[in-house]
Design a protein around this motif. Structure first.
Motif, mmCIF file in Angstrom:
data_model
loop_
_atom_site.group_PDB
_atom_site.id
_atom_site.type_symbol
_atom_site.label_atom_id
_atom_site.label_comp_id
_atom_site.label_asym_id
_atom_site.label_seq_id
_atom_site.Cartn_x
_atom_site.Cartn_y
_atom_site.Cartn_z
ATOM 1 N N PRO A 1 0.827 -1.213 0.000
ATOM 2 C CA PRO A 1 0.000 0.000 0.000
ATOM 3 C C PRO A 1 0.862 1.264 0.000
ATOM 4 N N ALA A 2 0.367 2.299 -0.664
ATOM 5 C CA ALA A 2 1.152 3.519 -0.854
ATOM 6 C C ALA A 2 1.588 4.133 0.462
ATOM 7 N N GLU A 3 0.704 4.124 1.468
ATOM 8 C CA GLU A 3 1.059 4.757 2.733
ATOM 9 C C GLU A 3 2.181 3.993 3.443
ATOM 10 N N VAL A 4 2.197 2.674 3.285
ATOM 11 C CA VAL A 4 3.265 1.876 3.894
ATOM 12 C C VAL A 4 4.583 2.145 3.171
ATOM 13 N N LEU A 5 4.526 2.162 1.851
ATOM 14 C CA LEU A 5 5.739 2.434 1.078
ATOM 15 C C LEU A 5 6.321 3.802 1.451
ATOM 16 N N ALA A 6 5.456 4.791 1.574
ATOM 17 C CA ALA A 6 5.930 6.131 1.898
ATOM 18 C C ALA A 6 6.589 6.169 3.261
ATOM 19 N N ARG A 7 5.973 5.509 4.246
ATOM 20 C CA ARG A 7 6.538 5.513 5.600
ATOM 21 C C ARG A 7 7.874 4.784 5.644
ATOM 22 N N VAL A 8 7.946 3.624 4.999
ATOM 23 C CA VAL A 8 9.192 2.848 5.014
ATOM 24 C C VAL A 8 10.294 3.589 4.265
ATOM 25 N N ARG A 9 9.923 4.215 3.143
ATOM 26 C CA ARG A 9 10.936 4.959 2.379
ATOM 27 C C ARG A 9 11.527 6.078 3.237
ATOM 28 N N ALA A 10 10.694 6.771 3.971
ATOM 29 C CA ALA A 10 11.162 7.875 4.801
ATOM 30 C C ALA A 10 12.025 7.410 5.962
ATOM 31 N N GLU A 11 11.797 6.160 6.424
ATOM 32 C CA GLU A 11 12.508 5.653 7.603
ATOM 33 C C GLU A 11 13.473 4.522 7.247
ATOM 34 N N LEU A 12 13.823 4.413 5.965
ATOM 35 C CA LEU A 12 14.562 3.241 5.513
ATOM 36 C C LEU A 12 15.891 3.067 6.247
ATOM 37 N N GLY A 13 16.531 4.200 6.599
ATOM 38 C CA GLY A 13 17.807 4.093 7.288
ATOM 39 C C GLY A 13 17.726 3.459 8.660
ATOM 40 N N GLU A 14 16.514 3.352 9.205
ATOM 41 C CA GLU A 14 16.352 2.785 10.547
ATOM 42 C C GLU A 14 16.177 1.276 10.520
ATOM 43 N N TYR A 15 16.028 0.710 9.321
ATOM 44 C CA TYR A 15 15.833 -0.743 9.261
ATOM 45 C C TYR A 15 17.170 -1.444 9.202
#
Length: 453
Positions: free
Chosen positions: A439-453
């Protein structure tokens, strides 16, 4: 006003850690060009020691899209829009009274080869060529200005030979002057702000002033200074200016010369001329562009051509979003057009119009705007996923070619269009399938926080 000088550009590159100074002495005959050719997309090069000359030489300054964008105060994604805005919001230049480019003045008789560090580039070329000289001329009847780049060979003393195609505006002005019994005054500015170089490459109409587009790129009027011996104006921020004339009645043999595709060509005679005055800064830096199939040479043309073509296409097909002239297509011959939800037949229309707008184009691929037209892998993916050979292939044999095309026969070539806008789905030609993704909202959130994974 902002710094519109070439040295200001070099200073910015140095501040960014993107200017490499070559301290080893280099020979202008082949060696300097070989360094530029082998360093390709590497940092711009500043040659501090050039055999036989005190002037430094800079090259490879605009050898990547990222660097061109940054020098124009934008990023790679914003570069196409920046150039389109400049075409739409042109700003006329202003003339100032004095400029550092006239600090030192040399009058005829001149020895250009002794005065300027002009490289000899390739083994079978017939002399040293000025390759980054922005040539300014005026229509001898209307007085309208023309700004362009053409190769200038040094032919001894103050003599020069200019290599220009017969349909180029500079040649048309020289021919008009000849018909009036005149020689055409020219000024050649060397060492220019990137906006001046890029603006000089725009495919505008005869009589349109490229300086106005330069102003659009700068976001302010380009500052000009009047020449000393010819009725012309040159960029005040230039390093060196040559003042003289060319004569369309003076045909000079050229022999083999390099072209953007990397091969030698023999176009026949060039146009002769002479330089009667040279002005420059006291500590002038000579700018050189490696000719042939080299990144800076190809990109300068590509970035300008794609912007002009995109603007022309958008006027008649609003679905067009981008035009990209590819590196593999030598910055001249191959283009990718990105379109937003094109209607049936619009992709073919866009491809054919582009070939008509830019005579050099002989392979045009049309994709949808969910594909990055600068990404060769995504373009190939689009061909694999959306192109049907029986319906989406355009073959136009016997089309007029440019003389530069390496495979033209009698000035004709077969032009090809590949329309990669068909999507898989329910079998309907106009159906638009949905990519498989989270889902777009999940992709957007993960993209913004990708460095934390």
């Amino acid at each position: 006003m902002a710094d519109q000088s070439f040295r200001g550009t070099l200073e910015r590159l140095a501040e960014w850690g993107e200017l490499h100074t070559v301290e080893r002495e280099v020979d202008l005959r082949f060696e300097l060009g070989a360094v530029l050719g082998l360093r390709q997309h590497d940092k711009p090069q500043l040659f501090a020691k050039v055999a036989g000359h005190e002037m430094k030489v800079a090259g490879n300054v605009m050898n990547s899209r990222e660097r061109i964008a940054r020098l124009l105060d934008t990023d790679r994604a914003g570069l196409p829009g920046r150039i389109l805005d400049a075409l739409r919001r042109q700003i006329p230049p202003v003339t100032i009274e004095t400029a550092p480019v006239q600090e030192v003045v040399h009058h005829a008789p001149l020895d250009l080869a002794a005065l300027l560090p002009v490289p000899t580039w390739f083994e079978h070329e017939t002399g040293p060529y000025i390759t980054a000289g922005v040539i300014v001329a005026r229509d001898p009847e209307t007085g309208r200005r023309n700004v362009s780049i053409a190769r200038l060979r040094l032919d001894g003393g103050g003599r020069v030979m200019v290599g220009i195609a017969r349909n180029h505006h500079l040649n048309l002005l020289a021919e008009k002057a000849k018909s009036l019994g005149q020689r055409l005054p020219i000024a050649v500015a060397i060492g220019n702000h990137p906006a001046v170089l890029l603006g000089s490459q725009m495919y505008l109409g005869l009589g349109d002033d490229e300086y106005d587009v330069v102003g659009g790129l700068l976001g302010e009027p380009l500052q000009l200074v009047r020449c000393l011996t010819v009725p012309l104006e040159v960029p005040a921020g230039a390093e060196i200016v040559l003042e003289g004339f060319i004569d369309a009645g003076d045909l000079v043999p050229e022999g083999s010369v390099s072209e953007f595709h990397g091969f030698y060509v023999n176009y026949g005679p060039g146009t002769g001329g002479a330089i009667g005055c040279v002005t420059h800064r006291r500590d002038a830096v000579y700018q050189a562009i490696l000719p042939g199939y080299a990144p800076e040479h190809c990109l300068l043309g590509a970035v300008a051509i794609e912007a002009v073509c995109c603007e022309a296409l958008k006027r008649v097909i609003p679905a067009v979003r981008r035009v990209v002239v590819t590196d593999g297509g030598m910055g001249r011959l191959h283009a990718v057009i990105a379109m937003h939800r094109p209607r049936p037949g619009e992709g073919k229309r866009a491809a054919i119009l582009a070939m008509g707008q830019i005579n050099l184009f002989k392979l045009v691929i049309v994709v949808e705007d969910d594909v990055d037209p600068e990404d060769a892998a995504e373009v190939e993916w689009s061909l694999a996923a959306r192109f049907r050979g029986d319906e989406d292939l355009i073959v136009l044999p016997g089309m007029k070619a440019d003389r530069c095309d390496p495979v033209h026969q009698s000035m004709t070539v077969t032009k090809i269009g590949l329309i990669a806008t068909t999507r898989p789905g329910d079998g309907e030609r106009e159906s638009r399938s949905e990519f498989a993704r989270a889902p777009a909202e999940v992709l957007a959130r993960v993209r913004a926080e990708l460095g934390e994974y």
